[in-house]
Write an enzyme that holds these catalytic residues in place. Sequence first.
Site: not given
Length: 195
Positions: A155, A171
Amino acid sequence: MDNHRITRRFLLVGSLSLLAGCSSNWQRISFPSLYAGIPGVDPRYRKQHVRFDGNEPAGTILVDTNQRYLYAIEEGGWAMRYGIGVGEEGLTLKGRAVVGRKAEWPAWTPTASMIRRKPELAQYAGGVSGGPHNPLGASALYLYRNGQDTKFRLHGTNAPWTIGHAVSNGCIRLTNDDIVDLYARTPVGTQVLII
């Protein structure tokens, strides 16, 4: 009014109408460039087209958490390389996954395990809507295994100075410019290897 002025006015109004019709894309395109001198982004983590001699086939994404690079592997021994921020020690997903879904300006809700590790995240337990203030940034690629969401993402970030560091809850983060580029070139079903 002469014909020249009428034509210019028509072209201007027509152009604005076209932009208004692409409002979701307009928001992404107008996001300020993170390569335009924002403090803290190390130049070595800028997107680069590089030679690639690994064993993974073209179309695969390879994430090297030690080197802090993500490679979108192309045909002919090339790859697009992006600088990344990775998970804190012990929090990064390793191994194979697949891009199970994609989202522009995604919403974010911290998981229960994130809140246990960092109780200050409890204030976001109800979720954070998408937009420039959101920790997932401009776009997200959701990683799945065996048809199940792993809760790990590739992301964007609203904290570009963290690229090159191990700071996330697991992440993989890219600058917003880079995730927009990766998002556009990555279909759902893309294979991902995280080492």
